[in-house]
Every structure is written in structure tokens, then in C-alpha cells.
Motif scaffolding. Sequence first.
Motif, short mmCIF file in Angstrom:
data_model
loop_
_atom_site.label_atom_id
_atom_site.label_comp_id
_atom_site.label_asym_id
_atom_site.label_seq_id
_atom_site.Cartn_x
_atom_site.Cartn_y
_atom_site.Cartn_z
N CYS A 1 0.85 -1.20 0.00
CA CYS A 1 0.00 0.00 0.00
C CYS A 1 0.88 1.24 0.00
N CYS B 1 0.31 3.09 3.59
CA CYS B 1 0.66 2.50 4.88
C CYS B 1 1.68 1.37 4.76
N CYS C 1 -6.83 -1.14 0.33
CA CYS C 1 -5.92 -1.65 1.35
C CYS C 1 -6.70 -2.21 2.54
N CYS D 1 -5.51 0.36 5.85
CA CYS D 1 -5.87 1.78 5.95
C CYS D 1 -7.02 2.16 5.03
#
Lengths: 211, 205
Positions: free
Chosen positions: B12, B15, B32, B35
Motif C-alpha cells: 500500500c 501504509c 488496502c 488503511c
Amino acid sequence: MKASFASARKLGLVSCHDCHLLSRMPQRAAHQEAACPRCGGELHQRKPNSLMRTWALVLAAMILYIPANVLPMTITTTLGSVSADTIMSGVIYFMHSGSWAIALVIFTASVFVPFLKFTILIYLLLSVQFKSIKRPRDRTRLYQFTEAVGRWSMLDIYVVTILVALVKLGAFAEIEAGPAAIYFAAVVVMTMLASESFDPRLIWDVVEDES
Amino acid sequence: MGKFKSMHQIACHECDLVQEIPPLPAPATACCLRCGSVLFRTKVDSINRTLAWTIAGLVLYVVAVTFPFLAMKNGAIGNQTGLLSGIQQLYHQGIISLATLVLLTCLLIPLLQMLALFYIFVPLKLNFRVKYAISMFRLFQKVKPWSMMEIYLLGILVSIVKLGKMATIVPGLAVIAFGLLIFVLTFALSAVDSHMVWERLGGDS
Ligand SMILES: [Zn+2]
């Protein structure tokens, strides 16, 4: 779906910033640059000097925000009389002439959005530096929000550009861009660069390291 | 690196969580797990649609730059402007940095975006390779936030209200082309399946 719930950093992998290819982080000395095997872009585990660069850009933008608001944005010459308008006097002009919607749009884009960006970026910087583990998801959302709204502050710059071109009625009226225009443009560019240089993965690094 | 080349494994961007994504039908959005940010989107018929919108955009661009943009009339005196007039005027007033910024964000970067898409997607469509396609696509992604035509359009609206009491503003053909161009460019950009483009560009190099 296999979710191992580990970050690329923990797994010794690195995600290319440009093409998203996940590759193994080459074991090299810190000063050497690694390149993405697919697109050739520079590989960094995290954006380099993210916190320092973001701080520098935010603070510089905050300083320039003052002359941008105090100095005149446009200088209008009408039949010999000269008047200088700041961003706020432009907003007040629209309020008095009954165009509430336009006044609100300009106030939001020129005054409120830059201020909001300073506040959010400083909050995010401090939250990373003080190793906050609170609500990382919401902080990521906040970051994405600042990334998306910053560009709308360019509005006033464009209004000045259009006015300057349109109002050239010989001796009757003329509009010139004032000194605030450059400061204001610098504020917009710097806040955009600031949010570009902040790395939201730092928020999650803290969460991983602290838990 | 063979194991990672399938690109079903992705980290991601926001994150850094590594996750495996099965091949997705189009259109679909992969988000994701941790997050909630968008990892990537797959697009329907990406190559044809991107090319069609890009060509339409280039035509509109020529109209927007060459035809009269806005005209201002006050009794006998009038002043006609083109899309470039404001930039020229700023330049004459000596504010070159500002003129350059407006020129870049409203004219050159949108043009660059369309030319880059044309340069990358024609070879993808006709199955041949061109030099610098990878660099072009990287550049295309980098300049995205700096393409600001829609904000300029809002600026036109504000200017018309501001000058409405002083004179009559007559929008020209170029304003209509410019307005359409904003939509067409948005459609072109949203038709780009960057996940697919990177796979094709990086595929057999
Ligand atoms: Zn994520």
C-alpha cells in the motif's frame, strides 16, 4: 486473499514510488541509490528526509502567507483613481455586493484552505515525531485530504490573470497584479510540495514499532 | 525477482502493508486491508477509451487556444482576449514567475498529459514499442497534481461575477471548448489503467 499483515519495510521489500513494483531492497551503503528493476526510478524505503523537508516547506509557506494576505493582490486604476485590493478586501467586496456564494468560494480557497493545510500538516508532523499511535487510519485520511484540496488555492491567482487580461479598456480602467500575487502563488506551490514530501507511511511505521 | 514480478503482491502506498491481490475483473477497485486507501483500479477497455478521449481532448485544446476566449464590452469600448492574453499581460507587467506558473498549470501540463498519453497508448494499441515510454509515463504521473484547468474555469466564473457590474462579458467559442476539454481530459485520465500500463511497459524489457 492471503493477508500476512506485514509492511514491506518489515519484509525487506521496497515498493517503487512510480510504478508500484515490489522488489527486494538491495543491500547497499546508505549513500548509494537503488533503482527500480522495472521502471528505473529511484527506490527509497521512505521518501528521503520527509519530515525535515515538510517542516521547511510548511514554515516557509506560513511566513509567505503573511505578505500574501497583507499586500494588495490587484491594483485597479479607474478614471485616474487607484485602488488596491487584498484577498480579504476582495472577499468583503463580494459580500457587500450580495454575491455570498462567490465570497465564500474565494475565502475558502484563498484563506481557509492554506490555513487548514498548515494546521493538518503540522499536526501530522508532530504526531509522527511524538510517536502517536492514535487513529492512524484517520490521520491517513487527513493526509489524503490535504493532498487533494491544496491545488484549489490557485483560484485567486487565476482570477487575477483573467482580470488583468480583460480589464484593459484604454484610459477607462486597468487592473495590474499586485505584489501579493507572487507571495500567494509561492504559498500554494510550497504547501503542495509540502504535502507531496510528507510520507504517510511514517504514521504506520510508528504504529508498528510501538505495538 | 521472478516471484515479485507477477504484481499480485503489492504494498500500500499510504501504509506500506504488503498484500496479495488475485486477478481482478474490470472495473474493480482494490483497497488496502489496513488503511482503506485505494491500491489500484482496473479499467474497462482502457486502451481504446484513453486514446479516444485523448484525441478528442487534443482537438478541443487547439480550439481553446486559438479562438476568442472572453470579450468585455462597455458601451463603445471593448476588449477581446484569448486564453493566452492574461499570461502575456502578466509577462508585460514584469511578473514572469506568475506568468510561467499559470502557463504551466493551465496550458502546458494539460497538453503534456495528453501528448504523453497519445505517445504511450498508440504503441500499446498497435503492439509496438517506443523509446522513453517508461520515462514519459513516469512524468505523466508526476505532473498530475499540477494540471489545474478546472480551477481556471472556476476563476472565469468568479471574474465574470466580479466584472458583471462594470461591463458585459461575452464568452467566446474557446471558453466552451475549454469547459468541454476539462471533462474530456478527466475522462481520459480516469480511463488510464496504470497497473496495466506498467505491466505492459515493463513486461519484456
Ligand atoms: Zn494501506
